[in-house]
Write a protein that holds these residues in place. Structure first.
Motif, PDB file in Angstrom:
ATOM      1  N   HIS A  20      40.957  40.218  19.747  1.00  0.00           N
ATOM      2  CA  HIS A  20      40.430  38.961  20.351  1.00  0.00           C
ATOM      3  C   HIS A  20      40.001  38.217  19.152  1.00  0.00           C
ATOM      4  O   HIS A  20      39.092  38.689  18.269  1.00  0.00           O
ATOM      5  CB  HIS A  20      39.276  39.626  21.327  1.00  0.00           C
ATOM      6  N   HIS A  21      39.769  36.823  19.154  1.00  0.00           N
ATOM      7  CA  HIS A  21      39.174  36.047  18.413  1.00  0.00           C
ATOM      8  C   HIS A  21      38.873  34.556  19.230  1.00  0.00           C
ATOM      9  O   HIS A  21      39.992  34.044  19.735  1.00  0.00           O
ATOM     10  CB  HIS A  21      40.187  35.745  17.215  1.00  0.00           C
ATOM     11  N   ILE A  22      37.754  34.631  19.390  1.00  0.00           N
ATOM     12  CA  ILE A  22      37.261  33.197  20.236  1.00  0.00           C
ATOM     13  C   ILE A  22      36.667  32.209  19.238  1.00  0.00           C
ATOM     14  O   ILE A  22      35.543  32.688  18.505  1.00  0.00           O
ATOM     15  CB  ILE A  22      36.312  33.631  21.390  1.00  0.00           C
ATOM     16  N   GLY A  44      35.292  51.187  23.701  1.00  0.00           N
ATOM     17  CA  GLY A  44      34.884  50.127  23.179  1.00  0.00           C
ATOM     18  C   GLY A  44      36.204  49.039  23.174  1.00  0.00           C
ATOM     19  O   GLY A  44      35.873  47.755  23.628  1.00  0.00           O
ATOM     20  N   VAL A  45      37.467  49.735  23.295  1.00  0.00           N
ATOM     21  CA  VAL A  45      38.625  48.725  23.223  1.00  0.00           C
ATOM     22  C   VAL A  45      38.502  48.227  24.732  1.00  0.00           C
ATOM     23  O   VAL A  45      38.946  47.043  24.962  1.00  0.00           O
ATOM     24  CB  VAL A  45      39.853  49.607  22.912  1.00  0.00           C
ATOM     25  N   LYS A  46      38.408  49.052  25.539  1.00  0.00           N
ATOM     26  CA  LYS A  46      38.366  48.875  27.000  1.00  0.00           C
ATOM     27  C   LYS A  46      37.450  47.793  27.355  1.00  0.00           C
ATOM     28  O   LYS A  46      37.556  46.691  28.141  1.00  0.00           O
ATOM     29  CB  LYS A  46      38.455  49.979  28.058  1.00  0.00           C
ATOM     30  N   LEU A  52      35.704  40.114  26.761  1.00  0.00           N
ATOM     31  CA  LEU A  52      35.921  38.912  26.111  1.00  0.00           C
ATOM     32  C   LEU A  52      37.195  38.053  26.669  1.00  0.00           C
ATOM     33  O   LEU A  52      37.404  36.888  26.215  1.00  0.00           O
ATOM     34  CB  LEU A  52      36.263  39.438  24.479  1.00  0.00           C
ATOM     35  N   SER A  53      37.996  38.615  27.304  1.00  0.00           N
ATOM     36  CA  SER A  53      39.014  38.023  28.193  1.00  0.00           C
ATOM     37  C   SER A  53      38.433  37.170  29.255  1.00  0.00           C
ATOM     38  O   SER A  53      39.318  36.289  29.488  1.00  0.00           O
ATOM     39  CB  SER A  53      39.861  39.119  29.004  1.00  0.00           C
ATOM     40  N   GLY A  66      37.179  40.593  18.137  1.00  0.00           N
ATOM     41  CA  GLY A  66      37.470  42.116  18.613  1.00  0.00           C
ATOM     42  C   GLY A  66      38.395  42.732  17.530  1.00  0.00           C
ATOM     43  O   GLY A  66      39.648  42.289  17.434  1.00  0.00           O
ATOM     44  N   ILE A  67      38.177  43.788  16.723  1.00  0.00           N
ATOM     45  CA  ILE A  67      38.866  44.196  15.830  1.00  0.00           C
ATOM     46  C   ILE A  67      39.315  45.625  16.089  1.00  0.00           C
ATOM     47  O   ILE A  67      38.390  46.580  16.104  1.00  0.00           O
ATOM     48  CB  ILE A  67      38.138  43.979  14.441  1.00  0.00           C
TER      49      ILE A  67
END
Length: 396
Positions: A20-22, A44-46, A52-53, A66-67
């Motif tokens: 993720h990158h906003i 954390g991933v979920k 963030l989506s 999100g890394i």
């Protein structure tokens, strides 16, 4: 598993590393979430994928990342493949990477993660927040772990969950310690047990609160904020004290460690409580305190920790002493000298420090690591903390 790496060791991260990158339409802070540093921790991933989506660049000031941590281990649903990625971030281990012709899987992951971090720090002059999302093998209240710097303490107050200080004294090479040495706000959030669906929900609530408290949202959603705060208050059973680690059982190579069944984090224990067996010998508590992160998985060498609450007056006193730079008084004592004043590192003779309680050093902001039979190094995060970056943040 060893892999040769022919390209430059300062390689950039792979395209799938950043999931993720906003980028906001106006300048602001940078918020970095790490998830899956341990490959068997999916919450954390979920949570990041859910939260963030549903956020777009119009809502953001600055940037949000999100890394992925350990990509290969996540795919195989294992804590790690060759070595624990969250125990590799020491100066010595990073220096070794520069000399190695071949790398194991976690070293490859570390190279990419470090390339991302170095690039980010070299191109950013605004506040940066590093948040590392985890779960535990035992049932637990959600909680925050931090290196003991005042900027971390202050930011942690935004969240209605218990905070645990001092774990850096007992762990070798966690990612957060590496980032704290560079002076940035960095904290870990443990949302619950690995396979508990509530761990994902706790993590989602926490991510929302971080977005609000860090100031990256253009218009903080105050109504929703209370919903997430109330949810975490309930999940943490209204426990919001600050604790410190006072003991860790470190599992040695080839040690047969078995935790007694049924323990949970933050459970009260009495002196003499049977906690585990090591090579078939019983391990009893030497403290009337709380059990913390008992190990119920086959991988990892942190058998269990013991924690106790820190009195609020002690926290206030330590804050005052650090603000006035009183730690320089420690060098007046025989056997204690500066190893590196700018980095806040003291070198102390063990013959002197054995007569001083750890709590004295903690008051001044020093956590220790023994380096040989006669000396230890004492680390202070205050002298490197980039307070000037955060002084105008709303939580400061």
């Amino acid at each position: 598993m060893q892999t040769s790496l022919n390209k430059d060791k300062t390689q950039t991260e792979s395209p799938e590393r950043i999931f993720h990158h906003i980028v906001g339409k106006s300048p602001g802070s940078t918020l970095v979430f790490f998830a899956g540093i341990h490959g068997n921790e999916y919450a954390g991933v979920k949570a990041l994928n859910t939260v963030l989506s549903n956020i777009d660049s119009e809502q953001i000031k600055g940037e949000v990342y999100g890394i992925y941590g350990n990509i290969k281990a996540l795919k195989e649903k294992r804590r790690f493949l060759d070595s624990d990625l969250n125990r590799m971030w020491t100066t010595e281990q990073l220096a070794v990477l520069k000399q190695k012709p071949e790398f194991n899987q976690e070293q490859l992951e570390q190279l990419e993660l470090n390339a991302f971090i170095i690039k980010l720090l070299s191109t950013n002059s605004r506040p940066i927040y590093f948040i590392d999302l985890h779960t535990t093998s035992s049932k637990t209240l959600p909680f925050i772990t931090i290196n003991d710097a005042l900027i971390n303490r202050k930011f942690s107050k935004c969240f209605p969950v218990p905070v645990v200080l001092g774990i850096e004294e007992y762990l070798e090479g966690p990612l957060l310690s590496y980032l704290n040495k560079r002076g940035f706000v960095s904290l870990g959030f443990e949302s619950g047990q690995h396979t508990d669906p509530e761990a994902v929900t706790n993590c989602e609530a926490f991510v929302h609160l971080v977005l609000n408290c860090s100031g990256v949202l253009k218009e903080p959603v105050h109504k929703s904020l209370k919903v997430y705060e109330d949810y975490l208050k309930q999940s943490s059973e209204e426990v919001n004290s600050t604790f410190e680690v006072i003991y860790k059982h470190h599992i040695q190579p080839k040690e047969r460690f078995v935790m007694e069944k049924g323990f949970i984090s933050f459970q009260n224990i009495e002196k003499g409580t049977l906690l585990a067996h090591s090579n078939a010998k019983p391990l009893y508590s030497n403290y009337n305190a709380k059990l913390f992160m008992p190990l119920y998985q086959k991988t990892g060498n942190d058998g269990f920790f013991i924690i106790r609450p820190i009195p609020p007056v002690f926290l206030k006193l330590s804050e005052f002493l650090r603000k006035i730079g009183a730690d320089s008084l420690l060098t007046w004592l025989p056997g204690i000298n500066w190893q590196d004043k700018n980095l806040g590192i003291l070198k102390a003779n063990l013959r002197v420090t054995r007569f001083m309680a750890k709590s004295i050093f903690h008051l001044f902001g020093y956590r220790n690591k023994q380096i040989d039979e006669t000396h230890m190094l004492l680390y202070n995060r205050e002298r490197v903390a980039k307070k000037h970056l955060y002084s105008k943040e709303p939580w400061y």
